[in-house]
Design a protein around this motif. Structure first.
Motif, PDB file in Angstrom:
ATOM      1  N   GLU A  21       4.610  -8.673  11.159  1.00 23.15           N
ATOM      2  CA  GLU A  21       4.933  -7.512  10.320  1.00 23.15           C
ATOM      3  C   GLU A  21       6.211  -7.769   9.524  1.00 23.15           C
ATOM      4  O   GLU A  21       6.285  -7.469   8.325  1.00 23.15           O
ATOM      5  CB  GLU A  21       5.089  -6.261  11.181  1.00 23.15           C
ATOM      6  CG  GLU A  21       5.575  -5.021  10.418  1.00 23.15           C
ATOM      7  CD  GLU A  21       4.685  -4.624   9.259  1.00 23.15           C
ATOM      8  OE1 GLU A  21       5.210  -4.025   8.297  1.00 23.15           O
ATOM      9  OE2 GLU A  21       3.462  -4.904   9.298  1.00 23.15           O
ATOM     10  N   TYR A  24       5.441 -10.197   6.769  1.00 26.58           N
ATOM     11  CA  TYR A  24       4.781  -9.507   5.650  1.00 26.58           C
ATOM     12  C   TYR A  24       5.811  -8.810   4.763  1.00 26.58           C
ATOM     13  O   TYR A  24       5.759  -8.914   3.528  1.00 26.58           O
ATOM     14  CB  TYR A  24       3.776  -8.492   6.200  1.00 26.58           C
ATOM     15  CG  TYR A  24       3.097  -7.653   5.128  1.00 26.58           C
ATOM     16  CD1 TYR A  24       1.951  -8.109   4.497  1.00 26.58           C
ATOM     17  CD2 TYR A  24       3.621  -6.423   4.749  1.00 26.58           C
ATOM     18  CE1 TYR A  24       1.322  -7.342   3.506  1.00 26.58           C
ATOM     19  CE2 TYR A  24       3.017  -5.647   3.764  1.00 26.58           C
ATOM     20  CZ  TYR A  24       1.870  -6.122   3.147  1.00 26.58           C
ATOM     21  OH  TYR A  24       1.269  -5.369   2.161  1.00 26.58           O
ATOM     22  N   ARG A  28       6.622  -9.542   0.882  1.00 24.39           N
ATOM     23  CA  ARG A  28       6.422  -8.462  -0.105  1.00 24.39           C
ATOM     24  C   ARG A  28       7.711  -8.169  -0.876  1.00 24.39           C
ATOM     25  O   ARG A  28       7.742  -8.216  -2.113  1.00 24.39           O
ATOM     26  CB  ARG A  28       5.940  -7.209   0.623  1.00 24.39           C
ATOM     27  CG  ARG A  28       5.700  -5.991  -0.282  1.00 24.39           C
ATOM     28  CD  ARG A  28       5.081  -4.850   0.535  1.00 24.39           C
ATOM     29  NE  ARG A  28       4.976  -3.601  -0.205  1.00 24.39           N
ATOM     30  CZ  ARG A  28       3.999  -3.297  -1.040  1.00 24.39           C
ATOM     31  NH1 ARG A  28       3.031  -4.169  -1.260  1.00 24.39           N
ATOM     32  NH2 ARG A  28       3.970  -2.123  -1.657  1.00 24.39           N
ATOM     33  N   ALA A  59       0.808 -13.888   7.051  1.00 30.43           N
ATOM     34  CA  ALA A  59       1.509 -12.628   6.815  1.00 30.43           C
ATOM     35  C   ALA A  59       2.382 -12.703   5.565  1.00 30.43           C
ATOM     36  O   ALA A  59       2.407 -11.756   4.753  1.00 30.43           O
ATOM     37  CB  ALA A  59       2.368 -12.277   8.036  1.00 30.43           C
ATOM     38  N   ASP A  62       0.077 -12.580   2.499  1.00 32.31           N
ATOM     39  CA  ASP A  62      -0.425 -11.219   2.244  1.00 32.31           C
ATOM     40  C   ASP A  62       0.659 -10.349   1.609  1.00 32.31           C
ATOM     41  O   ASP A  62       0.377  -9.544   0.710  1.00 32.31           O
ATOM     42  CB  ASP A  62      -0.891 -10.585   3.553  1.00 32.31           C
ATOM     43  CG  ASP A  62      -2.180 -11.193   4.083  1.00 32.31           C
ATOM     44  OD1 ASP A  62      -2.849 -11.917   3.318  1.00 32.31           O
ATOM     45  OD2 ASP A  62      -2.509 -10.962   5.264  1.00 32.31           O
ATOM     46  N   GLY A  63       1.876 -10.492   2.077  1.00 33.68           N
ATOM     47  CA  GLY A  63       2.975  -9.711   1.509  1.00 33.68           C
ATOM     48  C   GLY A  63       3.240 -10.061   0.059  1.00 33.68           C
ATOM     49  O   GLY A  63       3.474  -9.183  -0.786  1.00 33.68           O
TER      50      GLY A  63
END
Length: 444
Positions: A21, A24, A28, A59, A62-63
């Motif tokens: 998490e 990510y 991001r 992760a 994806d971010g």
């Protein structure tokens, strides 16, 4: 030091301090800040061989694509290669997934900017603030992922631009720490003509740095002797540092490497300002050896980050640490184990002397480090305690001209570190232990 970022990125035990998490969020908000929210940032991702590398890579990816970023996957590759690739393909940033020399349970996430330098404190603080505040930003659907073909070729071509890389006639043992260099380094040195024996080159996701690599040189030393090799080279898990073992099985640490490389650059007229940047933990023998060959040394706080800052500020081109982080700024923007090894082997190739003879050109003074156990609240109070300061002054006078005294608080633990260098090991042990005991009694 912030909530997430330390002196070398974000690092911690996977699944505890460093979660998917958090990865990510770093991907991001990192992509958002680095693009200033105005374009689709291109970001290269590389990793070492840890079992946690794949989920963290997923992760991060994806971010990044959640804000329209373009991810370029470089796979398992040394940290310094990511800095090179980011520059060469004109990326906005590079990200390395690695915890360097730490055990496999740890991992880390480190950013480079598009020029291949570690992010400034200001930029890291911006990313961190976004994560803490959970800044609202719009999702985008135009992100993308691609796998970079032959990323190692970009890195190797960059290194060979500045060196002849003909190591024929050299027999070497290479320890890859079961880490990021396990494929690229043996292939590189064999293609350069060296006779290479490889150890620490069978990663299984959990054996990185486990009994192999630059933090554990016993196996390398044994192999150099048994194989009758000219030199041994060891990288750490992400191959941004390099140490060596001479043909007699003795360690060539970062100080000795800096001396040999510095003297060579000085001889060729390529050592800028005739100066090598080192840290306060470098051995006094390095200062003496550099002075003997007409060079100077400038000291910084411990950490390659501070070495690089000083180099950039003052225009120097060589610096590093005793641990094997060596920065050759004419060639790369960060510590580079493969580049360091190439520099060392180039010197060995051009010399008639053995690696043991070259190493002995610098005499390392005995060095004793004793930790005084205090509290985090009191570990800086030695600076104002009159009794401690009086004793430190006495010790400094005793070793003046024949050694060195360094007292510093640990950045991460409730300790005050007492380091003394001199000629008499037993005297060093006694004085350092007594001084550490005094600090404990006064500050604990």
């Amino acid at each position: 030091m912030g909530k997430f970022f330390g002196t070398d990125g974000v690092r911690g035990v996977f699944g505890e301090e460093l979660t998917t998490e958090l990865a990510y969020q770093l991907g991001r908000y990192g992509a958002y800040i680095l693009s200033e929210g105005s374009h689709n940032p291109k970001i290269v991702i590389g990793k070492d061989t840890r079992i946690s590398g794949d989920p963290l890579e997923k992760a991060l990816t994806d971010g990044i694509i959640s804000v329209g970023g373009k991810v370029v996957l470089a796979g398992v590759i040394p940290t310094p290669a990511v800095a090179v690739i980011a520059r060469e393909i004109k990326a906005d940033a590079g990200i390395v997934i690695s915890a360097s020399h730490n055990p496999y349970q740890f991992n880390g996430i480190k950013f480079f900017n598009g020029a291949g330098y570690k992010l400034s404190d200001d930029v890291e603080n911006q990313i961190e603030k976004c994560i803490i505040d959970q800044l609202t930003i719009n999702d985008r659907t135009d992100g993308s992922v691609e796998t970079l073909e032959q990323p190692e070729k970009i890195y190797v071509e960059h290194i060979t631009k500045g060196f002849a890389c003909d190591f024929s006639g050299i027999r070497m043992v290479l320890d890859c720490a079961n880490g990021a260099s396990y494929r690229i380094a043996p292939k590189f040195f064999r293609e350069a003509g060296a006779d290479v024996v490889v150890i620490g080159h069978e990663p299984d996701g959990k054996n990185i740095n486990d009994g192999y690599g630059s933090t554990c040189l016993d196996k390398l030393s044994d192999h150099v002797l048994s194989e009758k090799a000219d030199i041994g080279i060891a990288f750490d898990g992400d191959a941004d540092r390099c140490l060596a073992v001479d043909n007699e099985g003795r360690i060539i640490d970062g100080d000795k490497i800096l001396h040999l490389v510095g003297a060579k650059l000085k001889q060729e007229g390529r050592l800028k300002k005739d100066t090598v940047v080192v840290t306060v933990m470098s051995n006094i023998g390095l200062d003496i050896a550099l002075k003997d060959c007409g060079c100077k040394s400038v000291k910084t706080n411990v950490g390659d980050r501070y070495v690089l800052e000083e180099m950039l500020k003052e225009g120097y081109n060589l610096g590093g640490e005793q641990s094997g982080h060596v920065i050759l700024l004419d060639h790369n923007t960060t510590g580079d184990g493969l580049l360091t090894a190439v520099s060392l082997l180039t010197i060995l190739k051009e010399e008639t002397r053995t690696s043991a003879e070259l190493s002995s050109l610098m005499t390392s003074y005995p060095q004793v480090l004793v930790n005084a156990k205090v509290t985090n609240q009191t570990k800086n109070d030695y600076l104002t305690d009159e009794i401690i300061q009086k004793r430190i002054t006495e010790v400094e006078k005793h070793f003046d001209g024949q050694g060195r005294v360094l007292i510093r608080p640990s950045g991460t633990e409730p300790l005050v570190r007492v380091m003394i260098e001199g000629k008499d090991q037993s005297e060093l042990n006694r004085i350092a232990t007594d001084l550490a005991k005094l600090i404990e009694e006064r500050l604990a």
